[in-house]
Design an enzyme around this catalytic site. Structure first.
Site, short mmCIF file in Angstrom:
data_model
loop_
_atom_site.label_atom_id
_atom_site.label_comp_id
_atom_site.label_asym_id
_atom_site.label_seq_id
_atom_site.Cartn_x
_atom_site.Cartn_y
_atom_site.Cartn_z
N LYS A 50 0.85 -1.20 0.00
CA LYS A 50 0.00 0.00 0.00
C LYS A 50 0.88 1.24 0.00
O LYS A 50 1.59 1.50 0.97
CB LYS A 50 -0.91 0.05 1.22
CG LYS A 50 -1.90 1.22 1.13
CD LYS A 50 -2.62 1.52 2.42
CE LYS A 50 -1.89 2.50 3.29
NZ LYS A 50 -1.82 3.87 2.73
N GLU A 76 9.92 0.26 10.67
CA GLU A 76 10.93 1.31 10.53
C GLU A 76 10.21 2.62 10.81
O GLU A 76 9.41 3.06 10.00
CB GLU A 76 11.55 1.26 9.13
CG GLU A 76 12.93 1.86 9.07
CD GLU A 76 12.89 3.33 8.74
OE1 GLU A 76 12.73 4.14 9.69
OE2 GLU A 76 13.00 3.67 7.57
N CYS A 118 13.03 10.19 8.21
CA CYS A 118 12.94 9.63 9.56
C CYS A 118 14.28 9.70 10.28
O CYS A 118 14.33 9.81 11.50
CB CYS A 118 12.43 8.20 9.52
SG CYS A 118 13.25 7.21 8.27
N GLU A 146 9.33 14.31 16.89
CA GLU A 146 9.74 14.36 15.50
C GLU A 146 8.91 15.42 14.78
O GLU A 146 7.69 15.34 14.75
CB GLU A 146 9.52 12.98 14.86
CG GLU A 146 10.05 12.87 13.47
CD GLU A 146 9.94 11.45 12.91
OE1 GLU A 146 8.93 10.79 13.19
OE2 GLU A 146 10.87 11.03 12.20
#
Lengths: 477, 288
Positions: A183, A257, A291, A388
């Site tokens: 996806k 991840e 990331c 983040e």
């Protein structure tokens, strides 16, 4: 001082061969998805790019069944040497269609063309090329003789590197003999559907790769589908935790991840100009939608002022604007939603007492943009030091001793990456040992290679992608 | 038979190198396979779990930072001390598991050998799992395995010594530190093993042993933010789901383990070591 203006150098949008409609790819065919179609926007202009069919529950089901059939009848029994040749074909087709894919990626994602052209697409091709070679050499991978694939892998990827994350997921899965249902992200589905076309061109057997566009609900269907043996997810830590929770107690294997809040540690003996380049690349590459971005700059107090001066001067020269322009350094933020999040978190930094400096560059009138920003005087308790941001915002903290640098660098529940800048070799190795992070870049930053394992400690996830280590994620070991 | 009254041993917890009772004051009777009374064991509580986790965290820096050669020597020393207590372990295994003493002795020998096998891995696993990465650019890139951190170990319920050693030794061999919940009904070999650890050169806190119920303590370990990985072997099927769900709150590594206890006498492979290791990739430019 006179300023030399750059002439516009736009790449042609026509190269993308943009079509008005894109459709899900199930069992070797493009199908009309039963879900509500979504419109993918160009974040640089806010204009609609294309309408994309999305998968319904029955489409996901059909994709999983097709993948199972392909796994049992075709791909699983096929000798590794034959599987390898399909992966080599795919690698070559990606290289041949590199210009088209780069422009398409930039249109759909907002990233500068020089990044999609020089980084995303070539590295995606490299991943297929690297893993192709593994397909008939798995006996030598260190997991015993004849290691077995898991079966059908459900893969969910983010919007920051759409094609590259697809390659990180699909290449090792296919090389080890698994089939996949992938996806792509809701806001960046286009390159994955062109990849589906490449699978057709490569003659890849039907059902080996299935692409099911959609939003989180489609991801959730995959995660909960009983016909799937393995989930691989790249994305936020919050969603990763939900997936781990959903998979708990089932036989599904999982690799994650997730997010990061990497420290980029600069010592007083570092080559400062080189460090500035690394810091800028570390946080402003891909608008900070990375990331492993070096989002916490930890600088030794004695050089903090000097470094900040150099950093601001360098950031002022970054060119923000049309992502298709070959001179653009900073493109568009991928979505209005992400832009709002970046604004909110940056404002919280100011509210909590950080000093905000923003590049004086002009922002285009339309599109989602955020000027490169440096927050200094940041304390560890502030949200901008802990959360983040996933945008072009750097938080600057200081330290005095190497021990303090280690403590501050590791003071996070994440653990994806870290950067180190010092001329002293023994200090690099001492620090590299102590960084609780899966990737450590010393006197460099943001280096990626299919031969080098990548992945996080702690809440940055588990499992690795790339290298011999990365094969484990798709094998019964 | 002399008329002498034997000195009965008090079995306690092992936390941070010391032998405290459960802070809860709880105990439970331990019986042999025929139901005869053996001892009262401490019934560890959530607070004991927290104390054990903080001891394990405190010990992690030193243990993971020790050289692999040093860890290997310390673990080999454990095997030496285990060997010297064979009779005691055999008696406890025989009583707990209800097997003949000769069989129990074989089990003890296998446990000592298992410990030696893992002790030898400390300074070899990095060369087996690590790599120099041939990257396409002027960089030196290498990957090394590093211990994941504090590991919660729910030890097997049936195999009180060999099973315990088989799940604990790989944790400490990698450089991780452990909080172990022993078999609930067969805890005596685990407590005697902690005496071995305490009198070897294993630093306090590297291994912490709690006696109690895996299904009660497992979820506390799984939700504790300072635990990095969990081995649910000793938990019941229902509890394992709860543990796995709790573990997702801090993205813990949860071991995939078989539904029923495996045959612990089978030769192990390195998969348990691999589960407790994180791959770290380091890059440095060449030539600049």
């Amino acid at each position: 001082m006179s300023v030399w203006e750059y002439a516009p150098a736009p790449e042609s949008r026509d190269l993308a061969n943009l079509r008005p409609n894109y459709r899900p790819f199930v069992d070797g065919e493009f199908v009309d998805g039963g879900g509500d179609p979504l419109t993918s926007l160009n974040p640089a202009t806010e204009e609609p790019l294309a309408e994309v069919g999305t998968a319904s529950e029955s489409d996901v089901d059909a994709a999983v069944r097709a993948a199972r059939r392909a796994f049992e009848q075709v791909w699983g029994p096929m000798p590794g040497a034959e599987r390898a040749k399909y992966l080599f074909r795919i690698a070559r087709l990606l290289q041949e269609r590199a210009r088209e894919l780069a422009v398409l990626e930039t249109l759909d994602n907002g990233k500068p063309i020089k990044e999609s052209r020089d980084s995303d697409v070539p590295t995606a091709a490299a991943h297929f090329f690297y893993h192709a070679g593994w397909a008939d050499k798995l006996d030598y991978a260190g997991y015993g003789p004849d290691p077995q694939p898991l079966g059908v892998a459900g893969q969910i990827i983010p919007w920051n590197f759409p094609l590259l994350m697809l390659a990180w997921k699909i290449a090792p899965a296919l090389a080890t003999g698994n089939t996949v249902v992938l996806k792509p992200a809701e806001t960046t589905p286009l390159s994955a559907l062109v990849f589906a076309e490449i699978c057709q061109q490569a003659g890849l057997p039907a059902g080996v790769v299935n692409i099911v566009p959609g939003a989180g609900d489609v991801g959730s269907l995959l995660v909960r589908h009983p016909g799937i043996d393995k989930i691989a997810f790249t994305g936020s830590t919050a969603v990763g935790k939900e997936i781990q929770h959903a998979v708990a107690g089932t036989p599904k294997r999982l690799t994650l991840e997730l997010g990061g809040k990497a420290a980029n540690v600069v010592f007083d003996d570092a080559p400062l100009d080189q460090a500035v380049e690394g810091i800028v690349g570390g946080i402003f590459f891909n608008q900070g939608h990375v990331c492993c971005a070096g989002s916490r700059l930890l600088v030794q107090e004695s050089v903090a002022e000097e470094l900040l001066g150099k950093l601001r001067a360098r950031v002022s020269t970054l060119r923000l604007g049309d992502p298709l322009d070959k001179n653009t350094d900073i493109g568009a933020i991928n979505s209005a939603e992400q832009l709002a999040k970046i604004r909110e978190l940056t404002a919280s930094g100011e509210d909590e007492g950080a000093e905000r400096w923003t590049s004086p560059c002009e922002l285009p009138e339309r599109g989602f943009y955020f000027a490169p920003t440096v927050l200094s005087g940041v304390e560890q308790s502030m949200r901008v030091a802990r959360e983040e941001i996933f945008g072009p915002v750097l938080s600057v903290l200081t330290f005095r001793t190497p021990d303090e640098a280690v403590t501050k660098a590791n003071n996070t529940p994440y653990g994806l990456s870290a950067g180190l800048w010092t001329e002293k070799g023994s200090r690099i190795l001492w620090l590299a040992d102590r960084m609780r992070a899966g990737v450590v870049w010393a006197n460099t930053f943001n280096r990626f290679d299919p031969a080098a394992p990548f992945g996080g400690y702690q809440e940055s996830g588990f499992g690795r992608e790339g290298g011999r280590t990365g094969l484990e994620a798709y094998l019964h070991v | 038979m002399s008329d002498r009254v034997s000195v009965a041993k008090t079995y306690k917890l092992y936390i941070d190198g010391k032998f405290p009772r459960s802070e809860s004051g709880r105990t439970y009777p331990v019986t042999d396979a025929e139901g005869g009374f053996l001892a009262n064991a401490s019934h560890a509580s959530r607070k004991d779990v927290r104390d054990a986790v903080s001891a394990a965290r405190k010990a992690f820096g030193g243990w993971s930072g020790a050289t692999a050669y040093n860890r290997g020597q310390v673990l080999y020393r454990v095997a030496e001390v285990l060997e010297g207590r064979r009779e005691q372990f055999a008696a406890e295994v025989a009583a707990c598991e209800g097997v003949p003493t000769a069989d129990a002795m074989c089990t003890v020998d296998a446990a000592v050998d298992r410990w030696v096998w893992y002790a030898g891995w400390t300074d070899k696993i990095a060369s087996v799992l690590g790599a120099a990465n041939p990257v396409a650019g002027p960089y030196f890139s290498f990957t090394v395995p590093e211990p994941t951190g504090v590991v919660g170990v729910l030890a097997p319920q049936s195999s009180s010594l060999l099973g315990l050693v088989s799940v604990l030794a790989p944790v400490v061999a990698t450089g991780c530190t452990a909080v172990v919940v022993s078999s609930a009904d067969r805890p005596l070999p685990a407590i005697t093993l902690s005496e071995v650890l305490a009198t070897s050169d294993v630093p306090g806190g590297v291994v912490n042993v709690l006696t109690g119920r895996a299904d009660e303590l497992g979820p506390w370990l799984a939700s504790h933010a300072d635990v990095n990985a969990i081995d649910p072997t000793g938990a019941s099927a229902e509890s394992r789901v709860d543990i796995a769900q709790q573990a997702s709150g801090t993205v813990k590594r949860v071991l995939t383990v078989p539904g029923d206890e495996p045959d612990w006498t089978r030769r192990p492979d390195i998969s348990r070591l691999r589960r407790y290791l994180e791959a770290k990739t380091v890059w440095h430019p060449k030539g600049t």
